[in-house]
Design a protein around this motif. Structure first.
Motif, PDB file in Angstrom:
ATOM      1  N   SER A 168     -57.417-174.453  45.608  1.00 38.41           N
ATOM      2  CA  SER A 168     -56.786-174.559  46.927  1.00 38.41           C
ATOM      3  C   SER A 168     -55.276-174.358  46.844  1.00 38.41           C
ATOM      4  CB  SER A 168     -57.109-175.919  47.555  1.00 38.41           C
ATOM      5  OG  SER A 168     -58.499-176.075  47.729  1.00 38.41           O
ATOM      6  N   ALA A 169     -54.865-173.197  46.427  1.00 37.80           N
ATOM      7  CA  ALA A 169     -53.435-172.886  46.371  1.00 37.80           C
ATOM      8  C   ALA A 169     -52.868-172.837  47.792  1.00 37.80           C
ATOM      9  CB  ALA A 169     -53.227-171.537  45.683  1.00 37.80           C
ATOM     10  N   PRO A 170     -51.637-173.292  47.975  1.00 37.99           N
ATOM     11  CA  PRO A 170     -51.042-173.332  49.322  1.00 37.99           C
ATOM     12  C   PRO A 170     -51.000-171.975  50.025  1.00 37.99           C
ATOM     13  CG  PRO A 170     -49.728-174.603  47.779  1.00 37.99           C
ATOM     14  CD  PRO A 170     -50.734-173.865  46.958  1.00 37.99           C
ATOM     15  N   ASP A 171     -50.911-170.883  49.229  1.00 34.90           N
ATOM     16  CA  ASP A 171     -50.821-169.554  49.834  1.00 34.90           C
ATOM     17  C   ASP A 171     -52.161-168.829  49.877  1.00 34.90           C
ATOM     18  OD1 ASP A 171     -51.039-169.333  47.108  1.00 34.90           O
ATOM     19  OD2 ASP A 171     -49.679-167.609  46.945  1.00 34.90           O
ATOM     20  N   ALA A 172     -53.247-169.513  49.525  1.00 32.54           N
ATOM     21  CA  ALA A 172     -54.564-168.872  49.523  1.00 32.54           C
ATOM     22  C   ALA A 172     -55.024-168.621  50.954  1.00 32.54           C
ATOM     23  CB  ALA A 172     -55.577-169.738  48.789  1.00 32.54           C
ATOM     24  N   ALA A 173     -55.454-167.411  51.222  1.00 37.14           N
ATOM     25  CA  ALA A 173     -55.859-167.055  52.585  1.00 37.14           C
ATOM     26  C   ALA A 173     -57.109-167.805  53.031  1.00 37.14           C
ATOM     27  CB  ALA A 173     -56.098-165.544  52.665  1.00 37.14           C
ATOM     28  N   TRP A 174     -57.987-168.125  52.103  1.00 34.67           N
ATOM     29  CA  TRP A 174     -59.285-168.697  52.470  1.00 34.67           C
ATOM     30  C   TRP A 174     -59.207-170.134  52.956  1.00 34.67           C
ATOM     31  CZ3 TRP A 174     -61.315-173.024  50.097  1.00 34.67           C
ATOM     32  CH2 TRP A 174     -60.717-173.422  48.893  1.00 34.67           C
ATOM     33  N   ILE A 175     -58.107-170.860  52.654  1.00 32.67           N
ATOM     34  CA  ILE A 175     -58.053-172.262  53.060  1.00 32.67           C
ATOM     35  C   ILE A 175     -57.873-172.412  54.566  1.00 32.67           C
ATOM     36  CG2 ILE A 175     -57.117-172.955  50.828  1.00 32.67           C
ATOM     37  CD1 ILE A 175     -54.396-173.308  52.208  1.00 32.67           C
ATOM     38  N   ARG A 176     -57.400-171.360  55.209  1.00 37.20           N
ATOM     39  CA  ARG A 176     -57.234-171.406  56.659  1.00 37.20           C
ATOM     40  C   ARG A 176     -58.551-171.061  57.342  1.00 37.20           C
ATOM     41  NH1 ARG A 176     -52.650-168.985  54.699  1.00 37.20           N
ATOM     42  NH2 ARG A 176     -53.491-166.896  55.034  1.00 37.20           N
ATOM     43  N   PRO A 177     -58.905-171.778  58.408  1.00 43.47           N
ATOM     44  CA  PRO A 177     -60.171-171.511  59.097  1.00 43.47           C
ATOM     45  C   PRO A 177     -60.215-170.087  59.645  1.00 43.47           C
ATOM     46  CG  PRO A 177     -58.766-172.927  60.436  1.00 43.47           C
ATOM     47  CD  PRO A 177     -58.122-172.813  59.083  1.00 43.47           C
ATOM     48  N   THR A 178     -61.408-169.494  59.655  1.00 44.35           N
ATOM     49  CA  THR A 178     -61.560-168.154  60.177  1.00 44.35           C
ATOM     50  C   THR A 178     -61.445-168.173  61.692  1.00 44.35           C
ATOM     51  OG1 THR A 178     -63.948-168.443  60.231  1.00 44.35           O
ATOM     52  CG2 THR A 178     -63.017-167.393  58.295  1.00 44.35           C
ATOM     53  N   PRO A 179     -60.931-167.098  62.298  1.00 45.73           N
ATOM     54  CA  PRO A 179     -60.761-167.079  63.750  1.00 45.73           C
ATOM     55  C   PRO A 179     -62.101-167.017  64.449  1.00 45.73           C
ATOM     56  CG  PRO A 179     -60.193-164.949  62.777  1.00 45.73           C
ATOM     57  CD  PRO A 179     -60.408-165.888  61.633  1.00 45.73           C
TER      58      PRO A 179
END
Length: 245
Positions: A234-245
């Motif tokens: 869970s790196a702070p800049d990882a795109a996957w940690i943000r929920p999908t639209p």
């Protein structure tokens, strides 16, 4: 066949920047845990499921009709525990809505604690399942599976609910090329089915040839690995940690 292999490989090793990142293999690991846990509940706790609530609803109907070998109370307690776990999972889903990595880390850590408690309860009785132990395990494992299901639902990775395969199998057939569909994600769907199957198979083998605690111990190890791996990825800049639209 090549398409299936390619899709399966992508599921296990998603490309950098993929919106689901490492979630598919992590959820496949949780699917294996489901197979292990339901093997425990069905084979050792009186023909009841703690993850498959469709089965419990059917079992409840059978039991109320007087079918032998089934317990209406066990099915009811399992469903109540599952719903309570799902409620907690829903609250976590709201609290960590902006960070899917943190959501999965916290959820699997709590799930590991619940399974660890079940392991202790089984170990202290040396596998002897009294009525007290039976319902203790049903409640603990039902809470864990409800939590897992709710969190997987919030993560929103298609075909990876970790506890339900009916829609996955339906999609595999109904969306296939012979049915006139585009056959999306066949590899992921097949891997999901195989993960559940392997978990159930391993759980049954361990229960038939070893102690109950060993099966729960394997589930605990997989949960701990999932929690640690999710935290590390869970790196702070990882795109996957943000929920999908």
């Amino acid at each position: 066949m090549r398409k299936l292999l390619t899709d399966a490989a992508r599921t296990l090793a998603p490309p950098r920047g993929d919106r689901y990142g490492p979630l598919p293999p992590l959820l496949l690991t949780l699917t294996v845990v489901t197979g292990l846990v339901d093997a425990v509940s069905y084979l050792s706790l009186g023909h009841v499921f703690v993850a498959n609530m469709t089965g419990n609803v059917v079992f409840l109907g059978f039991a109320l009709a007087g079918a032998e070998g089934l317990s209406a109370l066990a099915s009811t307690v399992s469903m109540a525990a599952f719903l309570a776990g799902a409620l907690v999972g829903g609250r976590f889903g709201t609290r960590f809505a902006a960070h899917r990595g943190r959501l999965l880390t916290v959820a699997t850590a709590i799930e590991a604690v619940l399974v660890a408690a079940a392991l202790v309860a089984a170990a202290v009785t040396h596998g002897e399942v009294s009525t007290t132990v039976q319902y203790t395990l049903i409640v603990l494992l039902g809470l864990a599976m409800g939590l897992q299901n709710a969190v997987a639902r919030r993560l929103g990775v298609p075909d990876l609910t970790t506890t339900v395969l009916t829609l996955t199998l339906t999609g595999l057939a109904a969306d296939s090329t012979p049915a006139g569909g585009a056959a999306p994600r066949p590899g992921r769907r097949i891997l999901s089915v195989l993960a559940m199957f392997l978990g159930a198979l391993a759980g049954a083998v361990l229960l038939l040839h070893a102690e109950l605690a060993l099966t729960l111990g394997l589930a605990l190890v997989l949960l701990a690995v999932t929690a640690v791996a999710t935290h590390r990825l869970s790196a702070p800049d990882a795109a996957w940690i943000r929920p999908t639209p």
